[in-house]
Enzyme design. Structure first.
Site: not given
Length: 378
Positions: A100, A200
């Site tokens: 990410c 996340c």
């Protein structure tokens, strides 16, 4: 320092909020961007995206800066989540937060920031960037954050020279307690907000429950080191090396297989055999099957312009691990080959091996294999 236009990734947390405050105090033109990276179930009890945006907007209001809400969910699904699923289906344990950072926060976000006139971007990561002179000109080094308990350079090791040259980490020079104090002193609404944990897009939800929505589970045998079946697993993708909880065999006792570790020693996942759909477990934290003196890694990325020379370094094979002294070499496939001074525990394919030269994060790669101190069953 010359006034610059800095676009800050405001997550709703205290670290990015204080980063924006510090940059504004230095006289920079600060703009906030909130990144929405997941939307499949953003109305559920586990997804905090909506609450986080409210917190980020409240911070922007207190600081007197603009904030923009940007949806990167499509990019995230293509570049991060799809790879996450492929790795789990292949029996490995990926680290999506690393991907990410490389693909979203320091690529999609960075590209957008510069399209709206940014000179720099900034995030709330606990790391530092240092500009140094080198034989190839100016180099940008990724350094550990000064707070050793919060250092996040491990998650940032895939950043390259171009990305590092455009990035600031304002709280990397501070300890977390100081960040909290600053937030409280200036009246930030999220000064006492709990730090986010976990992956996340999964949040605080049960991991197995989440993964079961995307990956088919094929139950199979759980075997001990002598090849005896002592249980049934729910699908190899749902386990990782070194895992202790959730095995369903906690009450089994077998003094003969414990290597003197006691009749009630806990069980740990030691190997996943995809060809036989078999999960191997051992008793005792320091069982030789859980310890590795060497590893190989591929998909290599380096923070500097050139790959590091073979020699002595330190490495982490998981976050929050102490630096482990090792010798770096490259094998005939061009893979990274690390030999550790002391055996490392539960070195896991799919995770990242990250190299350090003192406080400098050199880069690293994805662990492909690790040699256990004793041979595992064929």
């Amino acid at each position: 320092m010359k006034k610059q236009r800095v676009v800050v990734g405001l997550s709703g947390g205290v670290d990015s909020a204080v980063s924006a405050y510090l940059l504004k105090q230095q006289g920079h033109d600060v703009v906030g961007i909130f990144m929405k990276n997941w939307e499949d179930d953003d109305d559920s009890e586990y997804c905090s995206s909506n609450v986080d945006f409210v917190d980020a907007a409240a911070v922007a209001d207190v600081l007197g800066i603009e904030i923009e809400h940007i949806n990167f969910a499509a990019e995230y699904k293509d570049r991060v989540f799809a790879e996450f699923l492929r790795e789990y289906q292949a029996g490995r344990t990926p680290n999506p937060d690393i991907l990410c950072n490389a693909e979203i926060k320091f690529k999609a976000f960075l590209d957008h920031a510069f399209s709206v006139g940014a000179d720099k971007i900034a995030t709330g990561h606990y790391a530092r960037v240092r500009e140094v002179a080198s034989t190839v000109g100016t180099e940008f080094q990724l350094l550990k954050g000064l707070d050793p308990s919060k250092d996040q350079s491990y998650f940032l090791h895939r950043l390259n020279q171009s990305q590092l040259s455009k990035t600031w980490f304002p709280v990397g020079e501070l300890h977390k307690t100081e960040v909290r104090r600053i937030a409280s002193d200036i009246g930030l609404p999220n000064a006492k907000k709990k730090d986010s944990t976990g992956i996340c897009f999964i949040g605080e939800r049960p991991f197995r429950e989440f993964l079961n929505r995307y990956i088919a589970n094929t139950p199979g045998p759980i075997q001990d080191e002598r090849g005896r079946q002592i249980g049934t697993h729910v699908g190899l993708s749902f386990y990782t090396l070194g895992q202790r909880q959730g095995l369903g065999i906690g009450g089994i006792k077998d003094k003969g297989a414990q290597r003197g570790s006691g009749e009630h020693a806990p069980w740990f996942v030691a190997r996943k055999d995809l060809s036989r759909n078999t999960l191997f477990v051992v008793q005792g934290h320091d069982h030789p099957w859980l310890l590795s003196g060497q590893l190989t890694a591929d998909d290599l990325t380096w923070c500097a312009s050139n790959a590091p020379a073979p020699g002595r370094y330190a490495a982490k094979t998981r976050y929050r691990q102490s630096d482990a002294p090792c010798t770096l070499a490259y094998n005939d496939k061009g893979e990274l080959a690390l030999a550790f001074d002391e055996p490392q525990w539960a070195v896991t394919p799919g995770q990242s091996a990250v190299l350090y030269d003192g406080e400098v994060c050199v880069g690293g790669g994805v662990i492909a294999s690790a040699a256990a101190l004793e041979n595992l069953p064929a």
